[in-house]
Design a protein around this motif. Sequence first.
Motif, PDB file in Angstrom:
ATOM      1  N   LYS A  72       0.809  -1.218   0.000  1.00 25.22           N
ATOM      2  CA  LYS A  72       0.000   0.000   0.000  1.00 25.22           C
ATOM      3  C   LYS A  72       0.843   1.268   0.000  1.00 25.22           C
ATOM      4  O   LYS A  72       0.585   2.219   0.726  1.00 25.22           O
ATOM      5  CB  LYS A  72      -0.981  -0.015   1.185  1.00 25.22           C
ATOM      6  N   LYS A  73       1.860   1.264  -0.833  1.00 24.99           N
ATOM      7  CA  LYS A  73       2.690   2.440  -1.056  1.00 24.99           C
ATOM      8  C   LYS A  73       2.876   2.628  -2.559  1.00 24.99           C
ATOM      9  O   LYS A  73       2.494   1.768  -3.350  1.00 24.99           O
ATOM     10  CB  LYS A  73       4.047   2.274  -0.366  1.00 24.99           C
ATOM     11  N   THR A  74       3.453   3.741  -2.942  1.00 25.09           N
ATOM     12  CA  THR A  74       3.798   3.953  -4.344  1.00 25.09           C
ATOM     13  C   THR A  74       5.319   3.930  -4.473  1.00 25.09           C
ATOM     14  O   THR A  74       6.025   4.561  -3.702  1.00 25.09           O
ATOM     15  CB  THR A  74       3.262   5.296  -4.870  1.00 25.09           C
ATOM     16  N   ARG A  75       5.804   3.203  -5.465  1.00 22.46           N
ATOM     17  CA  ARG A  75       7.248   3.089  -5.683  1.00 22.46           C
ATOM     18  C   ARG A  75       7.511   3.252  -7.175  1.00 22.46           C
ATOM     19  O   ARG A  75       7.059   2.439  -7.981  1.00 22.46           O
ATOM     20  CB  ARG A  75       7.761   1.740  -5.185  1.00 22.46           C
ATOM     21  N   THR A  76       8.236   4.303  -7.508  1.00 19.00           N
ATOM     22  CA  THR A  76       8.440   4.657  -8.903  1.00 19.00           C
ATOM     23  C   THR A  76       9.855   4.302  -9.370  1.00 19.00           C
ATOM     24  O   THR A  76      10.752   4.043  -8.567  1.00 19.00           O
ATOM     25  CB  THR A  76       8.197   6.157  -9.114  1.00 19.00           C
ATOM     26  N   GLU A  77      10.045   4.338 -10.684  1.00 20.36           N
ATOM     27  CA  GLU A  77      11.352   4.063 -11.272  1.00 20.36           C
ATOM     28  C   GLU A  77      11.468   4.806 -12.587  1.00 20.36           C
ATOM     29  O   GLU A  77      10.461   5.205 -13.189  1.00 20.36           O
ATOM     30  CB  GLU A  77      11.565   2.568 -11.500  1.00 20.36           C
ATOM     31  N   ALA A  78      12.710   5.010 -13.043  1.00 19.15           N
ATOM     32  CA  ALA A  78      12.937   5.721 -14.306  1.00 19.15           C
ATOM     33  C   ALA A  78      14.322   5.378 -14.831  1.00 19.15           C
ATOM     34  O   ALA A  78      15.165   4.831 -14.107  1.00 19.15           O
ATOM     35  CB  ALA A  78      12.803   7.233 -14.104  1.00 19.15           C
ATOM     36  N   SER A  79      14.550   5.723 -16.101  1.00 18.77           N
ATOM     37  CA  SER A  79      15.859   5.460 -16.702  1.00 18.77           C
ATOM     38  C   SER A  79      16.162   6.478 -17.788  1.00 18.77           C
ATOM     39  O   SER A  79      15.262   7.105 -18.356  1.00 18.77           O
ATOM     40  CB  SER A  79      15.925   4.049 -17.294  1.00 18.77           C
ATOM     41  N   ILE A  80      17.458   6.638 -18.054  1.00 16.13           N
ATOM     42  CA  ILE A  80      17.951   7.444 -19.173  1.00 16.13           C
ATOM     43  C   ILE A  80      18.996   6.613 -19.899  1.00 16.13           C
ATOM     44  O   ILE A  80      19.949   6.123 -19.287  1.00 16.13           O
ATOM     45  CB  ILE A  80      18.581   8.767 -18.698  1.00 16.13           C
ATOM     46  N   CYS A  81      18.807   6.453 -21.201  1.00 20.65           N
ATOM     47  CA  CYS A  81      19.752   5.703 -22.024  1.00 20.65           C
ATOM     48  C   CYS A  81      20.205   6.628 -23.148  1.00 20.65           C
ATOM     49  O   CYS A  81      19.396   7.061 -23.971  1.00 20.65           O
ATOM     50  CB  CYS A  81      19.094   4.449 -22.587  1.00 20.65           C
ATOM     51  N   SER A  82      21.503   6.947 -23.166  1.00 24.98           N
ATOM     52  CA  SER A  82      22.021   7.933 -24.107  1.00 24.98           C
ATOM     53  C   SER A  82      23.332   7.463 -24.713  1.00 24.98           C
ATOM     54  O   SER A  82      24.112   6.748 -24.079  1.00 24.98           O
ATOM     55  CB  SER A  82      22.239   9.273 -23.389  1.00 24.98           C
ATOM     56  N   GLY A  91      15.272   2.930  -9.074  1.00 29.59           N
ATOM     57  CA  GLY A  91      13.996   2.259  -8.852  1.00 29.59           C
ATOM     58  C   GLY A  91      13.657   2.081  -7.401  1.00 29.59           C
ATOM     59  O   GLY A  91      14.465   2.387  -6.505  1.00 29.59           O
ATOM     60  N   ASP A  92      12.441   1.599  -7.155  1.00 29.21           N
ATOM     61  CA  ASP A  92      11.931   1.385  -5.798  1.00 29.21           C
ATOM     62  C   ASP A  92      12.011   2.669  -4.988  1.00 29.21           C
ATOM     63  O   ASP A  92      12.417   2.677  -3.828  1.00 29.21           O
ATOM     64  CB  ASP A  92      12.707   0.264  -5.108  1.00 29.21           C
ATOM     65  N   LEU A  93      11.593   3.782  -5.617  1.00 30.16           N
ATOM     66  CA  LEU A  93      11.657   5.100  -4.991  1.00 30.16           C
ATOM     67  C   LEU A  93      10.295   5.428  -4.385  1.00 30.16           C
ATOM     68  O   LEU A  93       9.345   5.767  -5.089  1.00 30.16           O
ATOM     69  CB  LEU A  93      12.049   6.153  -6.028  1.00 30.16           C
ATOM     70  N   SER A 226       8.001   4.890 -14.747  1.00 30.96           N
ATOM     71  CA  SER A 226       6.892   3.976 -14.482  1.00 30.96           C
ATOM     72  C   SER A 226       6.568   3.885 -12.999  1.00 30.96           C
ATOM     73  O   SER A 226       7.439   4.066 -12.137  1.00 30.96           O
ATOM     74  CB  SER A 226       7.235   2.575 -15.007  1.00 30.96           C
ATOM     75  N   GLY A 227       5.300   3.582 -12.730  1.00 25.12           N
ATOM     76  CA  GLY A 227       4.863   3.255 -11.378  1.00 25.12           C
ATOM     77  C   GLY A 227       4.730   1.756 -11.198  1.00 25.12           C
ATOM     78  O   GLY A 227       4.349   1.283 -10.130  1.00 25.12           O
ATOM     79  N   GLY A 228       5.030   0.988 -12.252  1.00 21.75           N
ATOM     80  CA  GLY A 228       4.940  -0.465 -12.167  1.00 21.75           C
ATOM     81  C   GLY A 228       3.510  -0.952 -12.234  1.00 21.75           C
ATOM     82  O   GLY A 228       2.564  -0.187 -12.386  1.00 21.75           O
ATOM     83  N   CYS A 240      12.367  -0.562 -16.628  1.00 24.21           N
ATOM     84  CA  CYS A 240      13.130   0.688 -16.607  1.00 24.21           C
ATOM     85  C   CYS A 240      14.540   0.467 -16.074  1.00 24.21           C
ATOM     86  O   CYS A 240      15.487   1.127 -16.499  1.00 24.21           O
ATOM     87  CB  CYS A 240      12.429   1.730 -15.722  1.00 24.21           C
ATOM     88  N   CYS A 241      14.660  -0.462 -15.141  1.00 27.96           N
ATOM     89  CA  CYS A 241      15.938  -0.685 -14.467  1.00 27.96           C
ATOM     90  C   CYS A 241      16.762  -1.804 -15.088  1.00 27.96           C
ATOM     91  O   CYS A 241      17.698  -2.314 -14.446  1.00 27.96           O
ATOM     92  CB  CYS A 241      15.698  -0.965 -12.978  1.00 27.96           C
TER      93      CYS A 241
END
Length: 353
Positions: A72-82, A91-93, A226-228, A240-241
Motif C-alpha cells: 500500500k505504497k507507491t514506488r516509482t522508477e525511471a531510466s535514461i539511455c544515451s 527504482g523502488d523510490l 513507471s509506477g509499475g 526501466c531498471c
Amino acid sequence: MPHIVAVHTGAGNCSHETNKLLKTLCKQVCDVVSKLLADGQSATDAAVAGTLILEDSPLTNAGLGSSITDDKKTRTEASICSRLSGFHCAGDLENVKHPIKVVKVMVDATLKNSSRYIPPRIMVGQSAVDRYSMLDPAICQTNICTRKSIKAFHKAEKYFSEQQSVKRRKTGPIEVINNLENIKQEELDVKKENKENKTEAPDGVQDTVGVVCLDRDGNFTCTTSSGGSVFKYSGRLGQCCTHGAGSYSTPTCGIVTTGNGEQIINKLLAITVANKLSQCGDPCGILDDCFVEGEQRMCGFLAVQLEGQDRATVHAHHTLTNMVVGFQSGTMEKPVVRVVTSHAPVFIQTVKL
C-alpha cells in the motif's frame, strides 16, 4: 542534423475519452520538447523535460498517480539511455513524483566526474532518494496517490484475494505524507463503489511511459518512467531498471518499451527489437518474432530509426488494447498523434527531419 521527438503514454486499456486526453498530453510533450531541441538543447535535457510532463499528469502510470504496491505504497522508477552518458536508472523510490530527476542527477554526476570514484549507474530505494535529494532539492517524497490509483488498487486487492492468486499479509492504511484525511475519504468512497460492482480482473493500467529524442548533434536519448504494475511486490524492479529491456539507443536508433515488465526483461525487448529493425524486411512482424508461438506477450515498443541524414522512421507496435503515440520533427509545424489500437497494432511512418 535536424531533430525529432517521439513519445508514448504507455500501452493499456483506456476508454475513448481517456485516449483523447492522452492525445492532448502527447501533443503537449512533443510541442515542448521539439522547441527545446530546435533551440539547441541536448537530447537528454529535452527528453527529461518531456518525461517530467508525463510524470506530472495523473493520466499516466508514472509519477503522480502511479500504481500502488502490495504494501500500500507507491514506488516509482525511471531510466535514461544515451549515446553520450550510457545507461542510468533508479527504482523502488517510495513516494517520489519525479524519478527521472533522480536519474538525471546520476547522469550529470557521470558526465562531470573527474575523480577516481566511479559514479553509480543503478540506484534503488531510500538511499537513492537521500543521496540525490541533497544535490537536487526538487527531489522530494510526497503523496502521489490519486483517486484513480486507489480505486485500481482496491479492485486488484479484492480480485487477487478472491482468486487466491497470491497470499498477502494484511497491512495498515496507505501511507501518505500530505492530505491524509482526503485520501482516507477517497478510500472509503472507492470501497463503497467496489461493493456495488462485481469484482473483475484488474484493469489494464497504462504502463511505462517513454520519450525518444534525436538532437541536432545526432545523439539519441531514450527516457522511461513507471509506477509499475498495480499490486506489485514491494521492492520489485521493472524494465526501466534493466538496460536493453526498457530502453536502448544506438547511433541510428532509439527505442523504449512498455507492458509487462517481466516479459520485457526476459526478452531484453528493447535491444532485441533494435537489432531486428536493422535486419528485418517486414517491420510489421518484428514484435511477433521476439516471441515463440504460443508464448504470452503483453508489451509494446516505440522506436525512431534514422534513414540516411535527413529522414527517420517512427515505429510503434503493441499487443495490448491501445497505445497513444506522438512525434514531431524539425520540419513539422505540429505533432502527429495516433491511437494505435488492437485492430491495427502497428504504426510506421517515415518523416523528414
